[in-house]
Scaffold this active site. Structure first.
Site, PDB file in Angstrom:
ATOM      1  N   LYS A   1     -12.015  33.839  -0.295  1.00 41.52           N
ATOM      2  CA  LYS A   1     -12.080  34.972   0.642  1.00 41.52           C
ATOM      3  C   LYS A   1     -11.310  36.154   0.039  1.00 41.52           C
ATOM      4  O   LYS A   1     -11.902  37.022  -0.568  1.00 41.52           O
ATOM      5  CB  LYS A   1     -11.563  34.556   2.010  1.00 41.52           C
ATOM      6  CG  LYS A   1     -12.386  33.392   2.600  1.00 41.52           C
ATOM      7  CD  LYS A   1     -11.761  32.857   3.855  1.00 41.52           C
ATOM      8  CE  LYS A   1     -12.137  31.429   4.153  1.00 41.52           C
ATOM      9  NZ  LYS A   1     -13.533  31.170   4.393  1.00 41.52           N
TER      10      LYS A   1
ATOM     11  N   TRP B   1     -10.335  24.871  11.974  1.00 41.80           N
ATOM     12  CA  TRP B   1      -9.711  24.440  10.717  1.00 41.80           C
ATOM     13  C   TRP B   1      -8.357  23.814  10.958  1.00 41.80           C
ATOM     14  O   TRP B   1      -7.970  22.856  10.276  1.00 41.80           O
ATOM     15  CB  TRP B   1      -9.627  25.609   9.726  1.00 41.80           C
ATOM     16  CG  TRP B   1     -10.988  26.079   9.334  1.00 41.80           C
ATOM     17  CD1 TRP B   1     -11.597  27.248   9.697  1.00 41.80           C
ATOM     18  CD2 TRP B   1     -11.960  25.362   8.532  1.00 41.80           C
ATOM     19  NE1 TRP B   1     -12.862  27.305   9.180  1.00 41.80           N
ATOM     20  CE2 TRP B   1     -13.111  26.165   8.462  1.00 41.80           C
ATOM     21  CE3 TRP B   1     -11.951  24.133   7.883  1.00 41.80           C
ATOM     22  CZ2 TRP B   1     -14.250  25.770   7.766  1.00 41.80           C
ATOM     23  CZ3 TRP B   1     -13.075  23.730   7.186  1.00 41.80           C
ATOM     24  CH2 TRP B   1     -14.210  24.553   7.126  1.00 41.80           C
TER      25      TRP B   1
ATOM     26  N   ASP C   1      -1.736  27.230   6.487  1.00 44.13           N
ATOM     27  CA  ASP C   1      -3.075  27.429   5.927  1.00 44.13           C
ATOM     28  C   ASP C   1      -3.382  28.924   6.037  1.00 44.13           C
ATOM     29  O   ASP C   1      -3.597  29.440   7.128  1.00 44.13           O
ATOM     30  CB  ASP C   1      -4.077  26.593   6.734  1.00 44.13           C
ATOM     31  CG  ASP C   1      -5.529  26.901   6.381  1.00 44.13           C
ATOM     32  OD1 ASP C   1      -5.787  27.812   5.571  1.00 44.13           O
ATOM     33  OD2 ASP C   1      -6.415  26.227   6.940  1.00 44.13           O
TER      34      ASP C   1
HETATM   35  N1  PMP Z   1      -8.961  26.733   6.518  1.00 40.65           N
HETATM   36  C1  PMP Z   1      -9.528  27.891   6.889  1.00 40.65           C
HETATM   37  C2  PMP Z   1      -8.758  28.841   7.766  1.00 40.65           C
HETATM   38  C3  PMP Z   1     -10.819  28.216   6.459  1.00 40.65           C
HETATM   39  O1  PMP Z   1     -11.378  29.370   6.829  1.00 40.65           O
HETATM   40  C4  PMP Z   1     -11.501  27.312   5.614  1.00 40.65           C
HETATM   41  C5  PMP Z   1     -12.880  27.610   5.061  1.00 40.65           C
HETATM   42  N2  PMP Z   1     -13.590  28.580   5.648  1.00 40.65           N
HETATM   43  C6  PMP Z   1     -10.878  26.119   5.277  1.00 40.65           C
HETATM   44  C7  PMP Z   1      -9.603  25.854   5.734  1.00 40.65           C
HETATM   45  C8  PMP Z   1     -11.572  25.092   4.397  1.00 40.65           C
HETATM   46  O2  PMP Z   1     -11.574  25.558   3.094  1.00 40.65           O
HETATM   47  P1  PMP Z   1     -12.349  24.805   1.900  1.00 40.65           P
HETATM   48  O3  PMP Z   1     -13.796  24.993   2.166  1.00 40.65           O
HETATM   49  O4  PMP Z   1     -11.851  25.505   0.669  1.00 40.65           O
HETATM   50  O5  PMP Z   1     -11.957  23.371   1.931  1.00 40.65           O
END
Ligand code: PMP
Length: 398
Positions: free
Chosen positions: A234, A127, A210
């Site tokens: 989450k 991510w 993030d």
């Molecule tokens: N950052 C992290 C640490 C994640 O775990 C996730 C999704 N699992 C995301 C970003 C992306 O999130 P979204 O699906 O809401 O765009």
């Protein structure tokens, strides 16, 4: 696939059931999904009632206008409770936006970084890599550290981070959902204290974090941050809204023209109500905030998360069978990632765990093996059930 099956129709393997299935709510199994994930029973029950008729209005929460007084109250309480939980200072604004955390990958640089300026990204997993890649369109984006060569198994030490000369901000991902690593302070013996560590910042830079997969798993020291964002699905509720907490002075940065919907400044001015907001996901965030407060707040939640993590890492540390993905100093409170000695045994593990009432533990394709996600709402009993199952599985297959 396992999740297509109805677990109540399966005969659990006799060797593993007694220890592996302590009391759960009838009709429910332990869902260790990395997200969307397990919600507290009382929050689901409250939402069930409110979907039909919220606060005696005779109208369900999903049917109310976003301009109605009832939604005014839902939003005002969600904003206030979010702030109260972590003592968020008054010079931060909380926004409830759409487009997932992924949209923050471009909203952050679009709103905060001039085309001739530089931002530094610390890429500790999938991510964080995505954030780094998506930001490239705006300004100069410098990778101050990449964990790729060591398969993202740990969080960098200070001396491994190589900043550019004058970054406007530094971006990190506090918990790497796929690899099961998390930023922690480390004690003298090299063990995590489980308190958040933030990197020492170059002068004048602010930190963007993030926190998708660990927000409110522990207290937050807001003095360290300029922007924190997290998809709700989450620890904060369900998919459909992304919480962004931003320091007020940053709202005044205007490096370029942007459509109003994409401007933090406009979203803050309009209290996240520029257009029709995702009323139900925001309502559910509000219910989760109230749940966190009822639990006793972030100190209590943090202690509980540490206890749950110890239960599972204790099994891994005592085992010669399981191979943990993360180094001990960087292991996550939220996602416990490990594998069996062979991929064939991983498959059997996933199948047998499902038969014992535990689902969604297959690891991401980047890591293989298993990922057991134990977000705030997962009770101790869930972690204990998994730990008992792991010990018993090792006894039979080790
Ligand atoms: N950052 C992290 C640490 C994640 O775990 C996730 C999704 N699992 C995301 C970003 C992306 O999130 P979204 O699906 O809401 O765009």
């Amino acid at each position: 696939m396992c999740s297509m099956l109805n677990p109540t129709s399966l005969q659990p393997a006799s060797a593993i059931t007694a220890a592996a299935t302590p009391a759960r709510a009838p009709g429910r199994i332990y869902n260790f999904s990395a997200g969307p994930s397990f919600l507290p029973e009382e929050v689901i029950k409250q939402a069930q009632g409110d979907i039909w008729n919220v606060e005696g209005s005779g109208i369900g929460i999903m049917e109310h206008s976003h301009r109605a007084p009832l939604y005014d109250k839902v939003l005002a309480e969600a904003e206030a409770d979010f702030a109260a939980i972590s003592n968020m200072p008054k010079n931060f604004k909380v926004l409830f936006l759409v487009g997932g955390a992924t949209s923050q990958n471009y909203m952050v640089p679009a709103n905060l970084l001039g085309q001739s300026e530089t931002a530094d990204y610390i890429t500790t997993g999938y991510w964080a890599e995505r954030s780094f890649e998506h930001a490239q369109m705006y300004g100069h984006i410098h990778e101050a550290y990449s964990g790729k060569s060591t398969n993202y198994r740990s969080i960098p030490r200070e001396d491994e981070i190589k900043y550019s000369s004058k970054p406007v901000y530094v971006h990190i991902c506090s918990n790497n959902t796929i690899y099961g690593t998390q930023w922690h302070e480390i004690d003298a013996s090299g063990k995590p204290t489980w308190h958040m560590r933030t990197p020492t910042m170059p002068d004048g830079a602010f930190l963007v974090c993030d926190m998708c997969s660990d927000i409110y798993c522990r207290p937050i020291d807001w003095s360290k941050y300029g922007v924190v964002y997290a998809g709700a699905q989450k620890n904060l509720g369900v998919a459909g809204t992304t919480v962004v907490a931003i320091r007020e002075d940053l709202l005044e940065r205007r490096p370029r023209e942007l459509p109003e919907m994409l401007q933090y400044r406009v979203q803050a001015r309009e209290h996240s109500r520029m257009n029709t907001p995702p009323v139900f996901p925001i309502y559910l965030c509000g219910q989760m905030f109230k749940w966190i407060i009822r639990q006793g707040g972030l100190d209590v939640i943090h202690k509980r998360n540490i206890a749950k993590a110890h239960i599972l890492y204790g099994v891994l540390d005592a085992s010669k069978f399981y191979k943990p993905a993360a180094t001990p100093d960087s292991r996550s409170l939220m996602n416990v990632v490990f594998r069996c000695p062979t991929a064939a045994l991983d498959d059997i593990f996933v199948k047998e765990a499902f038969a014992a009432g535990m689902d969604n533990i297959r690891g991401h394709r980047a890591t293989g093996g298993m990922r057991v996600s134990i977000y705030n709402a997962m009770p101790d009993a869930g972690a204990k059930a998994m730990a008992d199952f792991m010990r018993e599985f090792e006894r039979r297959h080790g």
